[in-house]
Design an enzyme around this catalytic site. Sequence first.
Site, mmCIF file in Angstrom:
data_model
loop_
_atom_site.group_PDB
_atom_site.id
_atom_site.type_symbol
_atom_site.label_atom_id
_atom_site.label_comp_id
_atom_site.label_asym_id
_atom_site.label_seq_id
_atom_site.Cartn_x
_atom_site.Cartn_y
_atom_site.Cartn_z
ATOM 1 N N MET A 38 43.080 4.261 38.176
ATOM 2 C CA MET A 38 43.181 3.174 39.011
ATOM 3 C C MET A 38 44.748 2.521 39.015
ATOM 4 S SD MET A 38 41.448 -0.774 39.140
ATOM 5 C CE MET A 38 42.181 -1.372 37.475
ATOM 6 N N ASP A 40 47.161 0.220 41.988
ATOM 7 C CA ASP A 40 47.401 -1.132 42.666
ATOM 8 C C ASP A 40 46.071 -1.658 43.267
ATOM 9 O OD1 ASP A 40 49.811 0.255 42.856
ATOM 10 O OD2 ASP A 40 50.012 0.266 45.032
ATOM 11 N N SER A 97 48.223 2.354 49.444
ATOM 12 C CA SER A 97 47.846 0.774 49.630
ATOM 13 C C SER A 97 47.946 0.063 50.771
ATOM 14 C CB SER A 97 48.637 0.042 48.632
ATOM 15 O OG SER A 97 48.571 0.499 47.098
ATOM 16 N N ASP A 162 52.143 0.597 52.489
ATOM 17 C CA ASP A 162 51.904 -0.721 51.793
ATOM 18 C C ASP A 162 51.492 -1.972 52.755
ATOM 19 O OD1 ASP A 162 51.910 1.231 49.738
ATOM 20 O OD2 ASP A 162 53.411 0.262 48.805
ATOM 21 N N GLU A 214 58.179 -1.428 47.283
ATOM 22 C CA GLU A 214 56.718 -1.416 47.481
ATOM 23 C C GLU A 214 56.124 -2.541 47.629
ATOM 24 O OE1 GLU A 214 56.292 3.014 45.585
ATOM 25 O OE2 GLU A 214 55.790 1.210 44.265
HETATM 26 C C1 FRU Z 1 52.886 1.632 44.109
HETATM 27 C C2 FRU Z 1 52.254 2.776 45.052
HETATM 28 C C3 FRU Z 1 52.409 2.116 46.532
HETATM 29 C C4 FRU Z 1 51.462 3.362 46.973
HETATM 30 C C5 FRU Z 1 50.619 3.458 45.861
HETATM 31 C C6 FRU Z 1 50.031 4.952 45.616
HETATM 32 O O1 FRU Z 1 52.223 1.548 43.127
HETATM 33 O O2 FRU Z 1 53.296 3.885 44.767
HETATM 34 O O3 FRU Z 1 53.589 2.296 47.143
HETATM 35 O O4 FRU Z 1 50.825 2.842 48.568
HETATM 36 O O5 FRU Z 1 51.044 3.236 44.849
HETATM 37 O O6 FRU Z 1 49.037 5.133 44.880
#
Ligand code: FRU
Length: 503
Positions: A38, A40, A97, A162, A214
């Site tokens: 797991m 984000d 995300s 994101d 991010e």
């Molecule tokens: C942050 C990230 C996000 C991306 C996701 C991919 O931890 O790098 O930017 O959407 O994880 O798992």
Amino acid sequence: MVLTAILATGCTERPAAPVAYREPFRLQYHFSPEKNWMNDPNGLVYHDGEYHLFYQHNPYGDRWGHMSWGHAVSPDLMHWEHLPVALEEEDGIMIFSGSAVVDTRNTSGFGTADQPPMVAIYTGHTDTLQTQHIAYSVDRGRTWTKYAGNPVIDLGLKDFRDPKVFWHDESGQWIMVVSVPAEHNVHFYGSPDLKEWTFLSAFGPEGASDSIWECPDLFPLPIEGRDGATRWVLIVNIGSNAAAGGSGGQYFVGSFDGKTFTNDNPPEQVLWVDHGADFYAGVTWGDIPESDGRRILIGWFNNWQYAQDIPTSPWRSAQSVPRALALRETPQGLRLVQHPVREVESLRETPQTFAGLDFAAADALGLKGNQFELNAEIALNGADRVEIAVLARGAEQTVVGYDASEGVVFIDRTASGIGDFHDAFLARHTAPLAAPDGIVRLRLLVDWSSVELFAGDGLVALSDRVFPDPESQSIRFSHAGGSPVLTSLAIWPLKSTWGRPSL
Ligand code: FRU
């Protein structure tokens, strides 16, 4: 070994618990998936009496890959029910995300006025392209349909991800904040229906901007004690060089007029969400009823520096304790304040409370625990340093404390247990904090392999994972210089939300 530790306490009551939640290092009142990887938290939304927690998940392994949205729901942010994977990788497009909203006005047309759809807004990822997508559910998030017109935003960029979406009443539209990582900025878009998006503005680089941006979030937040007054907070997570090294979160305080975010502070100023090593991709729940009115943040309890190598099995990673947010006026300006949500208090068992103890007397109590909350008010009385060691036995310990000469609170995990999986892991993490009138207030949440410290009545948070021997359970008190006193000390064992009895 863990089982021995439990039996040795003489606990006879053993509620039926999934065997999965008794492995070494398994957190007992934090969310973690039953198995596999797991990262984000995603799609945080409250709907129909349920807090939804979606999360970046690899359904097929305990390292990053095949990104999909795992799913769990909770009535109280503490007890989680696992649900099937909500959005799966498909046609070579991973589900990165994003956020979720309840489309109460059915602007998207995916539901009806009586049965408003839940809409997820996420990044579709391939090795060469990241675009924004939507999917919807009309059965309380249980099953999802990807929108046939995806992607809804395509800039032809390799890194563009994101999306966090919310309804902005004042301008009568959906707002999306989404990051362009390599440019160290975020974009704002507006939409009437979650399908057609118009570029509004960009923000950044400002603050900490020497690594990728991010997982942004944007929300208005009340100022403590100033009835009804709010200011906007923009959270932006950065991939490296954060407060404790590696990945971490920063925030900006300012205004948002439905088009543009304006930072109240000088562009070079950096404000950290959390000063520990393990709080990333922190985002907040949407659609919490106005009668509740809270803005609740949760973060990934890990750090990209070593995330895939932490020594847990068959699952890897947890989420932080959910935190209620506010802004506080300080001499330096408005600052974020975080308190563990009040629902944590419903896990408290009978406390041990003390008043007016010196540190030697506190140490002599021989207190113990692996899953507990500790609240301490300390009068420094000239001490250079005060320390509370937790998850301790012999040389092994995680030390939480206040260093008056440095003016910092800290978590020192240099002797916390297993840490050889990364050079930077066994370290001390600090956050500046004044001790007005020589008083320090510490609130500590310990959960077998984690320590979250809230100091200065929530003004400072530090979150660290640790990997001690399960037999390391002592709570020790020590100090350097002066004659500090624990004016008050309270320790509550906390109930497991996964069925394991506390000590
Ligand atoms: C942050 C990230 C996000 C991306 C996701 C991919 O931890 O790098 O930017 O959407 O994880 O798992």
